[in-house]
Design a protein around this motif. Sequence first.
Motif, mmCIF file in Angstrom:
data_model
loop_
_atom_site.group_PDB
_atom_site.id
_atom_site.type_symbol
_atom_site.label_atom_id
_atom_site.label_comp_id
_atom_site.label_asym_id
_atom_site.label_seq_id
_atom_site.Cartn_x
_atom_site.Cartn_y
_atom_site.Cartn_z
ATOM 1 N N CYS A 154 120.857 58.932 49.534
ATOM 2 C CA CYS A 154 121.873 58.802 48.495
ATOM 3 C C CYS A 154 121.446 57.804 47.431
ATOM 4 N N CYS A 155 120.585 56.881 47.787
ATOM 5 C CA CYS A 155 120.086 55.950 46.806
ATOM 6 C C CYS A 155 118.843 55.286 47.362
ATOM 7 N N SER A 156 118.052 54.760 46.511
ATOM 8 C CA SER A 156 116.879 54.038 46.966
ATOM 9 C C SER A 156 117.316 52.768 47.669
ATOM 10 N N MET A 189 131.309 37.447 44.854
ATOM 11 C CA MET A 189 130.962 37.873 43.493
ATOM 12 C C MET A 189 130.832 39.394 43.429
ATOM 13 N N GLU A 190 130.177 39.967 44.425
ATOM 14 C CA GLU A 190 130.045 41.430 44.452
ATOM 15 C C GLU A 190 131.417 42.090 44.534
ATOM 16 N N ASP A 191 132.265 41.518 45.362
ATOM 17 C CA ASP A 191 133.631 42.048 45.483
ATOM 18 C C ASP A 191 134.332 42.035 44.128
ATOM 19 N N LYS A 192 134.170 40.934 43.444
ATOM 20 C CA LYS A 192 134.846 40.768 42.166
ATOM 21 C C LYS A 192 134.327 41.807 41.163
ATOM 22 N N ILE A 193 133.020 41.958 41.139
ATOM 23 C CA ILE A 193 132.425 42.919 40.206
ATOM 24 C C ILE A 193 132.926 44.328 40.498
ATOM 25 N N LEU A 194 132.889 44.671 41.773
ATOM 26 C CA LEU A 194 133.315 46.018 42.153
ATOM 27 C C LEU A 194 134.792 46.242 41.830
ATOM 28 N N LEU A 253 128.066 54.400 40.210
ATOM 29 C CA LEU A 253 128.840 53.170 40.062
ATOM 30 C C LEU A 253 128.000 51.887 40.150
ATOM 31 N N PRO A 254 127.141 51.756 41.165
ATOM 32 C CA PRO A 254 126.408 50.492 41.276
ATOM 33 C C PRO A 254 125.594 50.181 40.028
ATOM 34 N N LYS A 255 124.931 51.211 39.505
ATOM 35 C CA LYS A 255 124.117 50.988 38.314
ATOM 36 C C LYS A 255 125.003 50.541 37.149
ATOM 37 N N ARG A 256 126.088 51.260 36.975
ATOM 38 C CA ARG A 256 126.970 50.955 35.840
ATOM 39 C C ARG A 256 127.645 49.600 35.995
ATOM 40 N N ALA A 257 127.997 49.291 37.228
ATOM 41 C CA ALA A 257 128.702 48.027 37.438
ATOM 42 C C ALA A 257 127.731 46.859 37.540
ATOM 43 N N GLY A 283 125.777 53.412 46.509
ATOM 44 C CA GLY A 283 127.079 53.923 46.119
ATOM 45 C C GLY A 283 128.017 54.092 47.300
ATOM 46 N N LYS A 284 127.447 54.552 48.375
ATOM 47 C CA LYS A 284 128.265 54.720 49.579
ATOM 48 C C LYS A 284 128.813 53.383 50.049
ATOM 49 N N SER A 285 127.969 52.392 49.941
ATOM 50 C CA SER A 285 128.378 51.064 50.377
ATOM 51 C C SER A 285 129.539 50.563 49.509
ATOM 52 N N CYS A 286 129.447 50.850 48.210
ATOM 53 C CA CYS A 286 130.532 50.454 47.300
ATOM 54 C C CYS A 286 131.830 51.159 47.675
#
Length: 263
Positions: free
Chosen positions: A6-8, A20-25, A40-44, A50-53
């Motif tokens: 699903c992603c590298s 911080m990651e929580d806040k960004i997401l 999403l991860p790239k954009r955010a 992405g699955k993790s997000c």
Amino acid sequence: MGRSPCCSKVGMNRGAWTAMEDKILTSYIKVHGEGKWRNLPKRAGLKRCGKSCRLRWLNYLRPDIKRGNISRDEEELIVRLHKLLGNRWSLIAGRLPGRTDNEIKNYWNTTLGKKTTKTHSSENSPPPPPPPNEPNPSNSTTKTQVIRTKATKCTKALVPLIHPPPADHDQDYSSPSIDPLEPQDDHDDDHHQNFLQETCNYEPANFLNAAIFNNEDAKVDSGFDNIMWLGQDHSLLQECWTTDSCADHLDSLTFLLDSEEWP
DNA sequence: AACTGTGTCAACCGCCTCTAT
DNA sequence: CATAGAGGCGGTTGACACAGT
């Protein structure tokens, strides 16, 4: 060739999420909404899969999430739903507002699973032999029969409130010869009774297997258009199921679990 | 205080299903 | 109809906390 991941995983953060990651997401989803998890991860600007997000959001960050302190009522409902549905955690979670499948799964594995095993071993030792008329393909386990469900179009279902005469039990209930959704003739009553007799033998579990929960997640989630109850005189009593009230209806079905016929 | 065993839970993994093309 | 991509799900793992010795 397997499917591409699903992603590298190279250069990605793994393990526990930081504040911080929580806040960004959270702020990204507040602005852009859920979905498009892979991008999403790239954009955010997150170094996460992405699955993790998605998992982090659904299981932890979502604003409507209740965490911990599972009440007695919720516990009972989980146990009953688990009897009905097996390890269908997402379905079970869908009946418990604010609870996530992961939380319920964890709660079951760490707490309820043990409790119920204990209860069963003390209550049923040795386990009683299955009734002779019980369709039991495996005969190898005394585990609660789990209703396996598969999505099919289903807008009506029947719950018998009566005990009919014994029927031939050598049938394969999982593949009803009569489609409850396709009218067999002009008379709904006949049609539904035929369906019940041929596919369910009036056993609640069989009925659920053949009629309701063959209908699977989508239908359980979305609710039936309506459900019909068979009275003593085979008259049909109709009750509407709606999306919003589906949980209550499903809960009400747990009376079947207390039924003598329940395997 | 140090070690060990046990319980809890967030996160990951891989498979399945759905949907768009 | 076939295929690929994306989302969703359930099983499992591993880190951490806590209790017991």
